[in-house]
Structures are given as C-alpha cells and as structure tokens.
Design a protein around this motif. Sequence first.
Motif, short mmCIF file in Angstrom:
data_model
loop_
_atom_site.label_atom_id
_atom_site.label_comp_id
_atom_site.label_asym_id
_atom_site.label_seq_id
_atom_site.Cartn_x
_atom_site.Cartn_y
_atom_site.Cartn_z
N LYS A 245 3.95 -13.43 13.20
CA LYS A 245 4.39 -14.55 12.35
C LYS A 245 4.15 -14.29 10.87
CE LYS A 245 3.53 -18.05 15.90
NZ LYS A 245 2.58 -19.08 16.36
N ARG A 246 3.02 -13.64 10.54
CA ARG A 246 2.60 -13.56 9.14
C ARG A 246 2.79 -12.20 8.49
NH1 ARG A 246 -3.30 -16.04 8.66
NH2 ARG A 246 -3.01 -15.21 6.55
N GLN A 247 2.92 -11.13 9.28
CA GLN A 247 3.06 -9.80 8.70
C GLN A 247 4.49 -9.32 8.82
OE1 GLN A 247 -0.85 -8.15 10.59
NE2 GLN A 247 -0.05 -6.61 9.18
N ASP A 248 5.01 -8.79 7.74
CA ASP A 248 6.38 -8.25 7.75
C ASP A 248 6.42 -6.94 8.52
OD1 ASP A 248 7.29 -10.33 6.21
OD2 ASP A 248 6.87 -9.31 4.30
N GLY A 249 7.45 -6.78 9.32
CA GLY A 249 7.70 -5.50 9.96
C GLY A 249 7.00 -5.28 11.27
N VAL B 148 6.80 -5.36 14.90
CA VAL B 148 7.73 -5.52 16.02
C VAL B 148 7.10 -4.89 17.26
CG1 VAL B 148 9.83 -5.62 14.60
CG2 VAL B 148 8.91 -3.40 15.33
N SER B 149 7.82 -4.94 18.36
CA SER B 149 7.28 -4.39 19.62
C SER B 149 7.02 -2.90 19.53
CB SER B 149 8.24 -4.66 20.77
OG SER B 149 8.32 -6.06 21.00
N ALA B 150 7.74 -2.19 18.65
CA ALA B 150 7.57 -0.74 18.52
C ALA B 150 6.43 -0.37 17.58
CB ALA B 150 8.86 -0.09 18.04
N SER B 151 5.83 -1.38 16.90
CA SER B 151 4.73 -1.09 15.98
C SER B 151 3.53 -0.55 16.75
CB SER B 151 4.30 -2.35 15.23
OG SER B 151 5.36 -2.84 14.45
N GLN B 152 2.87 0.44 16.16
CA GLN B 152 1.71 1.04 16.83
C GLN B 152 0.47 0.17 16.61
OE1 GLN B 152 -0.57 5.21 16.55
NE2 GLN B 152 1.65 5.42 16.58
N LEU C 237 2.17 8.54 10.48
CA LEU C 237 3.29 8.04 11.28
C LEU C 237 4.60 8.59 10.72
CD1 LEU C 237 2.20 4.29 11.46
CD2 LEU C 237 2.05 5.95 13.32
N PRO C 238 5.66 8.69 11.55
CA PRO C 238 6.97 9.11 11.03
C PRO C 238 7.45 8.17 9.93
CG PRO C 238 6.95 9.02 13.44
CD PRO C 238 5.67 8.42 12.97
N PRO C 239 8.27 8.67 8.99
CA PRO C 239 8.72 7.83 7.86
C PRO C 239 9.48 6.58 8.29
CG PRO C 239 9.30 10.15 7.54
CD PRO C 239 8.77 10.03 8.93
N ASP C 240 10.26 6.69 9.37
CA ASP C 240 11.08 5.54 9.79
C ASP C 240 10.35 4.61 10.75
OD1 ASP C 240 10.93 7.47 11.71
OD2 ASP C 240 12.98 7.12 12.48
N ALA C 241 9.06 4.87 11.03
CA ALA C 241 8.29 4.03 11.99
C ALA C 241 7.94 2.69 11.35
CB ALA C 241 7.02 4.74 12.41
N PRO C 242 7.95 1.58 12.16
CA PRO C 242 7.53 0.28 11.61
C PRO C 242 6.04 0.32 11.25
CG PRO C 242 7.79 0.15 13.99
CD PRO C 242 8.28 1.51 13.58
N PRO C 243 5.57 -0.61 10.39
CA PRO C 243 4.16 -0.60 9.99
C PRO C 243 3.25 -0.83 11.20
CG PRO C 243 5.24 -2.60 9.25
CD PRO C 243 6.32 -1.70 9.74
N PRO C 244 2.07 -0.18 11.20
CA PRO C 244 1.17 -0.36 12.34
C PRO C 244 0.41 -1.69 12.27
CG PRO C 244 0.15 1.06 10.71
CD PRO C 244 1.53 0.73 10.18
N LEU C 245 -0.11 -2.10 13.43
CA LEU C 245 -0.96 -3.31 13.50
C LEU C 245 -2.40 -2.85 13.67
CD1 LEU C 245 -1.50 -6.33 13.76
CD2 LEU C 245 -0.88 -6.18 16.18
#
Length: 790
Positions: free
Chosen positions: A693-697, A699-703, A713-721
């Motif tokens: 809800k509060r952090q941009d980017g 998604v389910s693919a986030s590490q 992480l790869p350049p195109d990877a979503p930001p990690p949690l």
Amino acid sequence: MHWEFWTKKVDEEDLIENGVYEEHNGTSRTAGMNGSGPSRLVDPLEDPLPGVGTYEDFNTIDWVREKSKDRDRHREITNKSRQSTVALLHSISDAFSGWLLMLLVGLMSGALAGGIDISAHWMTDVKGGLCLRGFWFNHEHCCWLSNETTFQERDRCPQWQSWAELITGKSEGPFAYIVNYLMYIFWALMFSFLAVILVRAFAPYACGSGIPEIKTILSGFIIRGYLGKWTLIIKTITLVLAVSSGLSLGKEGPLVHVACCCANILCHLFTKYRKNEAKRREVLSAAAAVGVSVAFGAPIGGVLFSLEEVSYYFPLKTLWRSFFAALVAAFTLRSINPFGNSRLVLFYVEFHTPWHLVELAPFILLGIFGGLWGALFIKANIAWCRLRKTTCLGHYPVIEVLVVAALTALLSYPNSYTRMSGSELISELFNDCSLLDSSQLCGYKQPANTSDTGVDNSLADRPAGPGLYTALWQLALALVFKMMITVITFGMKVPSGLFIPSMAVGAIAGRLLGVGMEQLAYYNHDAVIFKGWCSQGADCITPGLYAMVGAAACLGGVTRMTVSLVVIMFELTGGLEYIVPLMAATMTSKWVADAFGREGIYEAHIRLNGYPFLEPKEEFEHSSLAVDVMRPRRMDPTLAVLTQEGMTVGEVESLVESTHFSGFPVVVSSESQRLVGFVLRRDLLISIDNARKRQDGIVSASQVVFTEHTPPLPPDAPPPLRLRCIMDLSPFTVTDHTPMDITVDIFRKLGLRQCLVTHNGRLLGIITKKDILKHMAQMANRDPDSILFN
C-alpha cells in the motif's frame, strides 16, 4: 498433523471453544526494538507499523520480547529526562503510574465487592419475605430498627413479614409453610434463570469461577474479552443473582475475576500497561490479590494467594504493589461496611478456650477427611464437566441451571442448615455457644447450677439435649447434600466460586466431630487422654474451632493451597492463636489429596479446557531429548522456512497461505539450512500488506530480503522488500541432544512460546509449548489431543 489449523464449531454457550485453533508460535525479540542497530537503517518505513508485535486471540505472548520492549522504553525515558524539565516530569509520572493504577484497582474492586455483598444479602433474604418499613432493608437491618425484637428471637420482628404473612395473613400452619416453600423455589428459579440468560446473551466468559482462566492468562495466554467491560458488568450482576438463588456456590473465586477485569480495563488508561502484555500481567497478579482481599477481608492472605496459587511471574515489585492494592481494597470495603458489624472479617470468632496437644489427633483426622473429600470432589467434578462437554447436556445450559436450581431449592428448604446461605451456615458453625445463645446447635441440657459458667460468658461442657441431637441429624443430612450438589453445580454457566461450598462441607464435618469430642470429654473426663487438662465442669472442647479447622482442611484438599490458606483462615476469623491446628490440618489434607493426584481443582479445569499451561509445580521425570519431541517428525513434511534472500513476495505469500504456522525460521539457503533468525507470521503479513500500500514498486515479483545489505539485482528488477527489522536475530535454540527436563525448565522460566532445534548450527526442527504439553500428556498416559491451544 501437528501444524494443522483447527476450527472447532461448538455451541456459543461453551466457555472457550469458539474458533479454537492450533498454531505454531514464534519467539521474537525484534531486532528493531533492541536498540538502534543497523537494522533500523534498512527499514524503508520509519514509523513502526500498527499491529507489528501484537498477538492474535488464543495465542501465547513472548515474555522475553515484551520485557525487552519495556526495558528499551524505560531506557529512552531515562535518557530524555536528563535533557529537559518536561521530560523529567514525564519520567516521574511514568514511575508513579504503577502505584496510581494500584490505587484505582483497589478502590474500584473494593466498591464493587461492597455492592455485591450488600445486594446478595438483601436478595437472599427476599426469598423469605419483605421488610414493611422499606423493601430495600434485608432481614437483619429490618429487625435492628425494631423496638420489639427480643434477644432470644432476634430474627423475629413485626416489620419483617414472610411471604405467607403477606399473601395469606398467617405465619404458622401447613398452608403458610407451603406458601413460603413455593415462594422460596420461585425466587430461586427466577434468580438463577436471570443469571444464566444474562451470561449466555451478553458475556459467555462471565460463567464459572474464572481462576483457571486467570492462571492461564497470567502464564502468558491471550483470551480476548475474558477481562473486558461486558464480562465485568455481567459477572457483577449475575454473581449477585447466582449467590442469591441458593445454588451451592460462593462469590470468592468470581471476585478474583471481577478484580482482574477492573485491572485490565484500568490498564488502558496508562500507555505503559496498555501496550505491553507482560507489564499488564504484573498488574493482573496484583489484582488477583485484591480479589481475595475483598472476598474474605484478608489482604495479606490475598497477596500470598496470588503468589502461591495464581501468578506465573511475580517479581518483588509486584509483591509491594499487590500489598498496597490489597490494603486500599480492604480499606474501601471497610468504609462501605457491607456486613454492618464494623469488622472487615467475614466470620469473626471469639473462642475462650485454648486448644490442647491431645486435640491435634482429631485435627489431623479432619485433615485426612479434607484430603479425601478434595480428591473425590476433583475426580467427580471433572467427570461431570467432561460429560457436560461431550454429551448433549452441554447444549442446554439454561435447562441445566434451572433443573439444578429447582433441585437445590426443593431439597434445601426443609433443612434450616441448607436453607440459609453458605456464609451464614459457616458463621453459625464457627460460633461458640454462650449462655444466652438461642441457636439449635447450643441445645444442651442446662446445668442445675447456672453459676457453672466459665469466663467471658462461655459455658462448661454440658450433656447434649434434644435440640442439639436434632441439629446434628440435620447437619449430617446437610453434609451429604452439600457434598453431592456442589459436584454438579461447579462449572455450570453461571458465576460459581468454590471456596464457600468447600468450607461449608469441612465446617459441618468439623462441627460434628467437635460435638462428638465434647460429649466424649464430658462423659469420660477421668479417661487417660483427658486427665490433667479436662476436669469436670471445665470448658475443654470448642466445637466451633473444629468447624474452623475442618473448613480449612476441605478447602486445602480441593485447591491444594497451604501457606496462603492458613493466613486467609486466621484473617477471616481473627483466630490468631489457632494457627498450629490450621497448619496441621491443611498440610495433612494436602498430603492425603496429593496421594490421589497432584492436581488441584483449578489445574484440573485448565487441563480439561486444553489450555497451554506449564504447571510450575509439576516435575518432568522422563529421560527424553529435544530431538524426540521436536517437529517435524520422520513421517511429517519438511519444516517450512524462509531464506534470507532469493524468495519473492509472491512466494512468501504462497508459503504463508499454504500453512498455518505462527512463525517461520529464516535460514541462509535451502541447501545450507544455517539458522539466521525467526519471523512471526502476523508481523510478516502486516509488513507485506503495508508495503504493497505504501511503497512504490512492491509487486509479487519483488525480492524479500532479510540481510543487512541488499544483494545486487538486475537493472529491470522491481525494488526489493527489506524485512530485517521484523526478524528476531537471536531466537532461542537448543541442540538436538538437550535433555527435555532442561528444555522444559527453559520454557517455564523464560516464558517461551517456542525454541528452535539445531545440530552443528543447522536447523533441524522446532519445539513449541504445545509440543511439550502433548509429550507430557503422552508420558502420563493421557490423551495428547486434549491440548487444544498453543
């Protein structure tokens, strides 16, 4: 399976078994809470998340984490207090808040107990008649106001009229007796019906004694609503109704529950106690002492009761605060003066004869009787309660209460000793006969020479008269009736205490033995055992003392209390010089009862309800190792774990949804299984939900990352949690060869919910409190599936 999610749909009347579930619980001393280490820097959310660090219903708290949180809070306040005057004042108010809370708990509990005493006395008397001067006066107060009352017939006065006099205008005769009998049964049914209906409709947790659940809560278990405002309101009202209905129950146990409800509600006024479960339990321990203080007028006994019988964690600071709160409560009750005799004690006695060494033999006999009765009562009551839980009897609590109330009223009215309330009966049995006493228990043949009286209006031993023989027969019948009816009454869906019924059984047995000893001494004063201390015309034996000792013996046999019971008894009666007989009987009763089973009635009910309570008094005598008890076992699925890096948000959510564990170990990798830490399921779900809800980017693919530094992480990877802040970096671990007796001690003394099992640093499994309880049940040849909670 051990980690299954249990849902058990049982009728709403059942005390606890609404949505029972079985989970693994995790110990978590959150890294972010243990100072300002680097783990705080990698937390993308600066503010602590609401809900993180809290517990779900029917779960066990983590004592270590709660104490750690409180130490951090206290350290922060102390550091700030050096910086400004406002912060210093805040520090002083924080230190004083505990004492202020104790003052409020004492005042509130004392006021409620006074109201309950006065209301119950009046409503008990309403079953017999009404006061014409004012319906709000009970029988005693009504006749106090009359100028026409004689000493011999102090209970008779024109202002108090029985129902037969009010309805038919006649006070004597068969018809008047039948009218009074029917009105007695009507009021008993009315009061018991109102009590069970109110409990069922508004507060199912208000039934029973409350002490087994409070013991479990104080050990760290959470039962939401058990100490809430609705429970307090309904328990206070229905306790008056249940006691007044004439059922064989007392108000002393429920008053402990009432005092703990007051404490829990008042804790919400203070942030320190509202936000910390361990600190709140310190207040509840003090509240248990307050409950006994107002129930018996025994503040010191209350503190010892909390220490010996109820509390799981009782630091020295709690002892002082318990003492203060019990003092305030006793003072408040004394100010209200519910008994109208300007005394705090419930059954004041004045025995004029000291006891003799020879009398220790009958006192020990009473102890044996108390122990046998206690063991028999526990077995019979637990069998009846199990029958209630497992058959259709438990589906009809209203009918059960009404049937028992009708049976009690029907059988108790003809006998004056069962018709009166439990407190009145005990008071009558403790009474020492004086020259002007009109009680049937004092129906001795009068001596020819009335100057044959001892000091202080006490009488020499006399032969029993017809009045006394009648009273003894009635008492013998009352003893059998009380022993049987209390078994089925305790545990019904109304507030029900056990102290008064148990004491009544013992007091009857004691009085019967006391009168027997008195007559033996009178007719055989030249015998060897009486020679030298019991001459003819002397006042040798005090039957009231035997009643007092018998009451203590039976209560000790049922509850297994020792030190606190003796102190409560001498505070209750004011009989300080009779401590040795009380100690002898209480200790004997405990030894005899323990020979048949070490559990007291409260521990037996805890086990019956399946609560996760590790009894501190119970020894672990088996030679098993941690590897024998841990999960997973050989045939079980592998342990569900999280890796410190490499798992995505979607994978973590999938793992959480597919299992119902309360926490997950975090390992370096699936191959190495080297332990890193432990994460609670609740904290994990709240953090992921909040991040979405509060952090941009995110998604389910986030590490999901539990390491201190984010891996490349790869350049195109979503930001990690990054979730290192919610991980316990120092979970408790034992090796696979740790003896279970040591493991059990660790669980007891540190209040753990679970610990992890390792071999050379590699994670092997997990042991929860429930695993230990199941293992102990199995070793004792009990059903391990009876442990319903974790």
